[in-house]
Design a protein around this motif. Structure first.
Motif, PDB file in Angstrom:
ATOM      1  N   GLY A 187       1.718   4.493  -2.916  1.00 24.00           N
ATOM      2  CA  GLY A 187       1.580   5.926  -2.596  1.00 24.00           C
ATOM      3  C   GLY A 187       0.675   6.219  -1.417  1.00 24.00           C
ATOM      4  N   VAL A 188       0.123   5.164  -0.784  1.00 21.58           N
ATOM      5  CA  VAL A 188      -0.811   5.375   0.330  1.00 21.58           C
ATOM      6  C   VAL A 188      -0.016   5.691   1.607  1.00 21.58           C
ATOM      7  N   SER A 189      -0.356   6.795   2.258  1.00 21.93           N
ATOM      8  CA  SER A 189       0.273   7.106   3.541  1.00 21.93           C
ATOM      9  C   SER A 189      -0.477   6.333   4.618  1.00 21.93           C
ATOM     10  N   ALA A 190       0.085   5.197   5.012  1.00 17.24           N
ATOM     11  CA  ALA A 190      -0.613   4.315   5.963  1.00 17.24           C
ATOM     12  C   ALA A 190      -0.906   5.058   7.269  1.00 17.24           C
ATOM     13  N   ALA A 207       0.845  -1.199   0.000  1.00 18.94           N
ATOM     14  CA  ALA A 207       0.000   0.000   0.000  1.00 18.94           C
ATOM     15  C   ALA A 207       0.880   1.249   0.000  1.00 18.94           C
ATOM     16  N   GLU A 208       1.916   1.242   0.841  1.00 21.79           N
ATOM     17  CA  GLU A 208       2.847   2.382   0.890  1.00 21.79           C
ATOM     18  C   GLU A 208       3.502   2.570  -0.482  1.00 21.79           C
TER      19      GLU A 208
END
Lengths: 242, 328
Positions: free
Chosen positions: B199-202, B195-196
């Protein structure tokens, strides 16, 4: 060629084990470089360090001149660099198309993300499998899906970790053509870890060789395949004859 | 989205029909209210526990903050719980931020333990300060039938309030699960590193999820306080009867699904109440043992929850029929 990615003196240790030591190299815009070395040489660790999954003990990572050392992976991705996973790490419970939608929703609307995802799947030849469950994909399809998901992040630098493993020669040719096309059309730079020497020597204009966490060679395929250090550490004497 | 809306409307129609048919002050009406309230609590938890697989065992903290905030404001300042519930939600979001900032990077069991410790800290604090009533607990001032103070003389009066709470929590869950946030929460659930690298900021996504989940839990806490009239720190911040119960209902019904928490609540509440009334003559501990055994059997038999027994969209055969065929 101006340097898009610069790794300076990278060092990583896991407990007492030095996984990387003093690794320094640069990558120009639109360049395709191969990263080779024996198993355990530190290739995947180097990729993980470049994208922020592993924090380096020493050294710096610069992307487009910006210092990215110690930055969260999502920040590095938004700055333009991502990687695929060696054993594939798709979102298993989502249909294939939703896997590729995820990078798009970070910045854009759902509709834009879906459009971008469909385009990325078409580019790797998986448009017909868009509704498939991840569990129903073959390993080569999963590898291509990883590339599609990475493309959806709009990368400037793409690190491909053994995406051609388990591909047939025809599928490998298709992936190689795709990589060349992406470089030509979008100017994406690639670093590719691969054990298929014929594929990597034919595709890359530059080869980096890692051994026991140290960069032992950096040159053209012809230079590297004649390097005695590389021949003894990885390629073997037979390869020099070709 | 149409299917989600249909489910919520059908559930509300059943609630309304049952509300009209049952005695407003009867035992069955009380059970009906508890089923829908429990479903809303579990669905609040499901936003983080289901969609993002961030297992919190500390949601009792947010639930209790909602209950205490509205009740203390009513007792001390005569403020209506309709206003107090908003303050409870804001306080719960602040508490969620306080909890999330240091713990959001934790994964798996570590997060569960950290959240459990947070709720326990809330319980200890509530037991030791005067404004909460301490260990003696706090009572909602009885005002008879007073809709303006969210108070009704019979259980049936709470039905529209609980129905609205149910519609709000389930509607928000449906919206979130199909939104950009829902995609990112599910990506984190599947593989946080991947996910990171998409581009997802967990960290940000988990904080946002925690805040929404905490706010809705606090809202349930306010309604629960008004419905029960009395609570104390040990019951409202209870890890077992609140935090674990929220998780259990969602897991039994079907994690990360819209309808799962309702099915889970129906089974759990009805089972508990039936066991309590039928086996009341048995020695203490036997009833929870029976209920617990049945729940373990359900989870082992159907790890995906009760929803996996229902027909899937597109006319796929119900799971239990497949199971029967396999074992024939």
């Amino acid at each position: 060629m101006p340097e898009l990615l610069k790794a300076e003196d990278l060092g990583v240790s896991f407990g007492g084990l030095r996984a990387l030591s003093g690794v320094t190299f640069g990558l120009g815009a639109g360049e395709i470089a191969g990263l080779i070395g024996p198993n355990g040489a530190g290739k995947t660790t180097l990729f993980s360090t470049l994208v922020g999954l592993v924090k380096p003990a020493t050294g710096r990572v610069r992307l487009s001149g910006q210092d990215m050392t110690g930055a969260a992976p999502n920040r590095i991705v938004r700055a333009g660099m991502t990687k695929t996973f060696q054993n594939t790490a798709l979102f298993d419970s989502m249909p294939l198309i939703d896997n590729i939608v995820v990078p798009g929703v970070v910045h854009g609307s759902l509709a834009e993300a879906r459009e971008r995802a469909a385009d990325c799947l078409a580019r790797v030849g998986l448009a017909h499998r868009r509704r498939a469950a991840v569990g129903d994909l073959t390993f080569p399809e999963k590898a291509l899906a990883e590339i599609a998901r990475a493309l959806a992040t709009r990368p400037k630098v793409l690190l491909l970790d053994e995406v051609m493993a388990a591909l047939t020669p025809q599928e490998m040719e298709a992936v190689i053509a795709q990589i060349r096309d992406l470089r030509a059309r979008e100017g994406i730079s690639f670093v590719i870890v691969e054990h298929h020497m014929r594929a990597i020597m034919g595709l890359c204009e530059r080869i980096l060789v890692l051994n026991f966490g140290e960069l032992i060679a950096d040159g053209t395929p012809a230079e590297v395949s004649r390097d005695p250090l590389v021949l003894s550490a990885y390629l073997g004497e037979d390869h020099a004859l070709h | 989205m149409k299917r989600d809306l249909t489910f919520i409307l059908c559930a509300l129609a059943v609630l309304a029909a049952a509300g009209l048919a049952l005695d407003p002050g009867g035992y069955a009406m009380r059970i009906l209210c508890l089923v829908f309230l429990t479903a809303a609590m579990a669905q609040s938890w499901n936003i983080m526990g289901g969609l993002a697989a961030q297992i919190s065992l500390g949601h009792a903290a947010f639930f209790g903050i909602g209950a205490y905030a509205s009740t203390i404001l009513q007792v001390e300042a005569g403020l209506s719980p309709w206003i107090g519930m908003w303050i409870g939600m804001v306080l719960a979001v602040a508490a969620a931020m306080l909890l999330a900032l240091p713990t959001v990077r934790l994964r798996g069991h570590y997060l569960a333990l950290a959240t459990l410790a947070f709720a326990e800290a809330c319980r200890v604090i509530a037991n030791s300060i005067g404004i909460t009533g301490g260990p003696q607990g706090i009572s909602v001032p009885y005002m008879g039938n007073s809709p303006a103070m969210m108070q009704f003389s019979q259980s049936g009066g709470y039905l529209p309030v609980i129905g609205a709470l149910f519609a709000l929590v389930f509607g928000l869950f449906a919206l979130i699960s199909r939104s950009r946030l829902g995609y990112m929460l599910r990506a984190i659930r599947e593989n946080e590193d991947a996910a990171e690298l998409s581009g997802v900021s967990a960290v940000r996504v988990k904080i946002a999820g925690f805040a929404i989940s905490a706010a809705l839990s606090a809202l349930c806490g306010t309604v629960f306080a008004q419905f029960m009239y009395f609570f104390d720190p040990d019951s409202i911040f209870s890890p077992l009867s609140i935090s674990v119960r929220m998780a259990l209902v969602a897991i039994i019904g079907g994690l990360a699904t819209l309808s799962g928490p309702l099915w889970g609540a129906v089974v759990l509440v009805v089972l508990e109440e039936t066991a309590r009334s039928r086996f009341s003559a048995l020695p203490p501990g036997v009833t929870p043992l029976l209920v617990g055994s049945l729940l373990i059997a359900t989870v082992l038999w159907r790890p995906a929850g009760i929803v996996s027994l229902l027909p899937a969209p597109g006319g796929v055969r119900p799971g239990w029929l497949k199971w029967r065929k396999r074992n024939a």
